[in-house]
Design a protein around this motif. Structure first.
Motif, mmCIF file in Angstrom:
data_model
loop_
_atom_site.group_PDB
_atom_site.id
_atom_site.type_symbol
_atom_site.label_atom_id
_atom_site.label_comp_id
_atom_site.label_asym_id
_atom_site.label_seq_id
_atom_site.Cartn_x
_atom_site.Cartn_y
_atom_site.Cartn_z
ATOM 1 N N ARG A 29 -8.497 -6.395 -6.229
ATOM 2 C CA ARG A 29 -8.153 -4.988 -4.283
ATOM 3 C C ARG A 29 -6.445 -4.217 -5.027
ATOM 4 N NH1 ARG A 29 -6.048 -4.482 -0.014
ATOM 5 N NH2 ARG A 29 -7.160 -2.083 1.300
ATOM 6 N N GLU A 30 -5.124 -5.483 -4.623
ATOM 7 C CA GLU A 30 -4.026 -5.300 -4.789
ATOM 8 C C GLU A 30 -3.989 -4.965 -6.383
ATOM 9 O OE1 GLU A 30 0.222 -7.703 -4.991
ATOM 10 O OE2 GLU A 30 -1.906 -8.247 -4.058
ATOM 11 N N LEU A 57 -13.079 4.723 -7.914
ATOM 12 C CA LEU A 57 -12.193 4.744 -6.616
ATOM 13 C C LEU A 57 -12.744 5.583 -4.596
ATOM 14 C CD1 LEU A 57 -8.972 3.330 -7.363
ATOM 15 C CD2 LEU A 57 -10.906 2.164 -7.259
ATOM 16 N N TYR A 74 -12.675 0.598 -2.980
ATOM 17 C CA TYR A 74 -12.669 -0.369 -3.705
ATOM 18 C C TYR A 74 -12.985 -1.568 -3.172
ATOM 19 C CZ TYR A 74 -11.596 -3.879 -7.231
ATOM 20 O OH TYR A 74 -11.806 -5.074 -7.637
ATOM 21 N N SER A 100 -9.512 5.588 -0.693
ATOM 22 C CA SER A 100 -10.222 3.591 -1.465
ATOM 23 C C SER A 100 -11.070 3.346 -1.525
ATOM 24 C CB SER A 100 -9.120 3.886 -2.566
ATOM 25 O OG SER A 100 -10.034 2.859 -2.969
ATOM 26 N N ASP A 116 0.722 -0.944 -0.133
ATOM 27 C CA ASP A 116 0.090 0.147 -0.045
ATOM 28 C C ASP A 116 1.363 1.021 0.026
ATOM 29 O OD1 ASP A 116 -1.916 -1.860 -0.195
ATOM 30 O OD2 ASP A 116 -2.571 -1.632 2.446
ATOM 31 N N LEU A 130 -4.273 6.241 0.265
ATOM 32 C CA LEU A 130 -4.774 4.785 -0.609
ATOM 33 C C LEU A 130 -5.881 4.266 0.147
ATOM 34 C CD1 LEU A 130 -4.741 3.027 -2.902
ATOM 35 C CD2 LEU A 130 -3.172 1.524 -0.745
ATOM 36 N N SER A 131 -6.431 4.645 1.966
ATOM 37 C CA SER A 131 -7.153 4.684 2.466
ATOM 38 C C SER A 131 -8.292 5.238 1.818
ATOM 39 C CB SER A 131 -6.596 5.237 3.953
ATOM 40 O OG SER A 131 -7.182 6.409 4.622
ATOM 41 N N ALA A 139 -3.999 2.512 -8.566
ATOM 42 C CA ALA A 139 -4.048 4.222 -7.602
ATOM 43 C C ALA A 139 -2.856 4.972 -7.697
ATOM 44 C CB ALA A 139 -4.899 3.755 -7.110
ATOM 45 N N GLN A 197 -5.528 -1.416 -6.297
ATOM 46 C CA GLN A 197 -4.528 -0.203 -5.531
ATOM 47 C C GLN A 197 -3.191 0.269 -6.134
ATOM 48 O OE1 GLN A 197 -4.551 -1.856 -1.912
ATOM 49 N NE2 GLN A 197 -6.121 -1.148 -1.135
ATOM 50 N N ARG A 198 -2.496 -1.033 -6.874
ATOM 51 C CA ARG A 198 -1.082 -0.471 -7.197
ATOM 52 C C ARG A 198 -1.544 0.580 -8.023
ATOM 53 N NH1 ARG A 198 2.884 0.370 -5.310
ATOM 54 N NH2 ARG A 198 2.275 -0.893 -3.795
ATOM 55 N N ARG A 215 -0.278 5.320 2.827
ATOM 56 C CA ARG A 215 -1.436 4.824 3.067
ATOM 57 C C ARG A 215 -2.743 5.715 3.479
ATOM 58 N NH1 ARG A 215 2.385 0.250 6.530
ATOM 59 N NH2 ARG A 215 2.901 -1.146 4.378
#
Length: 609
Positions: free
Chosen positions: A231-232, A290, A226, A224, A71, A221-222, A238, A235-236, A218
């Protein structure tokens, strides 16, 4: 020397510039102080003359693995040897939203178990290697200078530690060896535009920088929302889009690299370190899906500034691309002294396509602004006046030949995709005016919208091919039209669209990978061919989903995930060998991945899959 493969890199950045770090521990690409500045390390484009900053174990008896800290945009390159396990932790502390010349690359060097001797090589090549440099070396580090610019290398160590790296200089490049045992953390910090001399930095200081950088990513990204199946990967993607965003303006670069080839040995080597209206608009959609609303608001402000700058221009309210600060000087040049990635010349910087007429950008921009409005981003009065002016101009100018989405250099045509996106521009403008009660030339905009629709249906569909085609004077297929159902021009299950998708299946798709078009059938003014275009492959997933072919879409999506590199990044294209080619990583591909995943997730949820 053969350049490290494009895909064998991870990306780090501070939201104003970025660097590519190879699996061999080398920074092969770094431009400073901005994404679109000349390179300092450019070994990716010329392994002999480009310059690099490498940290790796001494000798050749090691294997390597690379990963992102979960993350975050913190990259870890791990080295395994018979005597121990070591790693280099690379990151750039966020530089903030005010443009600055000061940027830091932190390289934490650690021995995890056993013992390890690391080799350090710092070989900058300022201004694409066009200016020689001088180095001043001391116990605290080194300063490299050239043509009025400087890079300072600070050493990371504890004051009580009497162990020092063994340093030598060769042709003004620094070479050093560093011995570590299990539990040791040392390293270096490379700083641009430093205000003082090199200094020794304590481990606690870089640990604090590390903790703050991890927390930044982190926390971001929190936001998001989605929670779907992939998910992985989402997130990568994004994080990658965020890494390619220039914080002072909100502009998104298409890629942080230049001149990486679309065909090895070919001439399709373009500079992507600029903000395309199209790419930035698509990114707004992806991030909004997202829940990332702030980025959409920043784009709206950036776009309004660009339009107001060109008020009254005969060539339209927008250029197709800009420098990240919003300026429009993108003069194209060739670096003749560099060989190019694996001898793919010419090495181009700047971009001569900047002032092409590409009418689709107005639809993409208005579509993004409309989506942002539905997500709660309000359009102020001045913003609405700007939008109205764009649509009034488009009403007078949409029905003319243009260069098209792919920036071909073979002459203007009535490209079907451009017409479709002009329809989108009017459609979204009308919706915004009605939903928010804004003054608008609704009768005129509606008439032009309907004219475009009838024209595309009459001239953009080939009865012989039973498909929508690239432009009105050809029967060639074009995968940009995969977005027709996405933007609502045609239903995903309309018979005209289903036959178009079937034609693409036979002509443009190979094992779920999708070509943009056939350049032999539709000459584009350039020599050579190219690989499949990853943006189009993910757009194909979206189109399959909307056509009700959900299992086919899932299969295609899962196949595309296997073409990501070891840390989840995608370049522009994929060769038939499976090798990633073209500029890297490409924003277009990552935003299309997000769109495809969200659409497919929803369809599978409805089907109970």
């Amino acid at each position: 020397m053969t350049e490290t493969a494009i895909a064998d890199h991870g990306l780090i950045g501070d939201l104003q510039t970025s660097a590519l770090v190879g699996t061999d521990g080398a920074i092969d690409w770094f431009c400073c102080p901005r994404f679109d500045s000349p390179s300092v390390f450019g070994a990716l484009l010329d392994g002999e003359r480009g310059g690099r900053f490498r940290i790796r174990p001494a000798g050749t008896g090691y294997t390597t693995r690379q990963m992102y800290l979960a993350d975050t945009a913190v990259l870890v390159t791990r080295f395994f040897t018979a005597s121990g396990l070591g790693q280099v932790v690379d990151f750039m502390p966020p530089a903030g939203s005010t443009a600055t010349d000061t940027h830091r690359i932190v390289r934490m060097v650690q021995c995890v178990r056993g013992e390890m001797r690391f080799e350090i090589e710092v070989a900058p090549r300022f201004d694409y290697g066009r200016h020689p440099h001088r180095a001043e070396v001391g116990d605290q580090g080194a300063v490299f200078t050239a043509n009025g610019t400087a890079l300072t290398l600070h050493v990371v160590r504890e004051p009580e530690d009497e162990r020092k790296a063994r340093v030598s200089m060769r042709d003004q490049d620094l070479h050093a060896t560093l011995d570590l045992v299990a539990g040791d953390t040392r390293g270096v910090v490379l700083e641009s535009a430093a205000t003082g001399p090199a200094r020794a930095i304590r481990v606690a200081e870089i640990q604090e920088l590390f903790d703050r950088t991890v927390d930044f990513w982190r926390t971001w990204l929190s936001r998001s929302r989605y929670t779907g199946r992939w998910r992985e990967s989402i997130q990568r993607s994004a994080i990658t889009l965020k890494l390619m965003t220039y914080a002072p303006t909100g502009g998104l670069v298409a890629a942080p690299t230049a001149a990486l080839p679309e065909q090895l040995g070919g001439e399709r080597n373009w500079d992507y370190r600029y903000t395309w209206v199209r790419d930035a608009s698509f990114s707004v959609h992806a991030l909004l899906r997202l829940g990332m609303v702030d980025e959409a608001a920043r784009f709206g402000g950036w776009l309004g500034d660009r339009i107001r700058e060109r008020a009254g221009s005969d060539s339209g309210p927008l250029n197709i691309m800009y420098r990240i600060d919003g300026s429009s000087d993108l003069k194209e040049d060739v670096l003749d002294h560099w060989s190019g990635y694996r001898n793919s010349a010419p090495v181009r910087v700047g971009n001569g396509a900047a002032e092409q007429l590409q009418l689709d950008i107005y639809g993409e921009a208005l579509d993004a602004l409309y989506a942002a409005g539905r997500a709660g981003v309000e359009v102020p009065h001045r913003g609405w006046a700007t939008i109205s002016g764009v649509l009034d101009w488009l009403a007078d100018n949409w029905d003319q030949p243009e260069e098209g989405i792919w920036e071909t250099r073979g002459g203007r045509q009535a490209f079907t995709y451009g017409r479709v996106m002009c329809w989108v521009a009017f459609d979204r403008g009308i919706r915004m005016a009605v939903e928010h009660g804004r003054p608008a030339a609704l009768e005129r905009w509606t008439a032009e919208r309907d004219r475009i629709y009838r024209q595309v249906m009459d001239q953009g569909f080939s009865p012989r091919r039973r498909a929508f085609v690239q432009h009105y004077e050809t029967d060639v297929l074009d995968s940009s039209l995969l977005r027709m159902p996405t933007v609502g021009f045609v239903a995903g299950t309309d018979p005209l669209w289903l036959s178009t998708l079937e034609a693409m299946d036979h002509e443009l798709v190979t094992d779920s990978l999708v070509y943009r078009y056939d350049p032999e059938a539709s000459p584009d003014g350039l020599q050579g061919s190219e690989g499949t275009f990853s943006l189009c492959s993910f757009a194909y997933v979206d189109a399959l989903t909307r056509a009700g072919r959900v299992q086919d879409a899932r299969n295609a999506f899962e196949k595309m995930l296997t073409y990501a590199n070891h840390v989840g990044l995608y370049s522009e294209e994929i060769a038939l060998t499976g090798e990633q080619i073209g500029n890297f990583p490409q924003a277009f591909t990552h935003l299309a991945l997000i769109d495809a995943a969200v659409t497919l997730d929803a369809a599978m949820d409805r089907a109970g899959g």
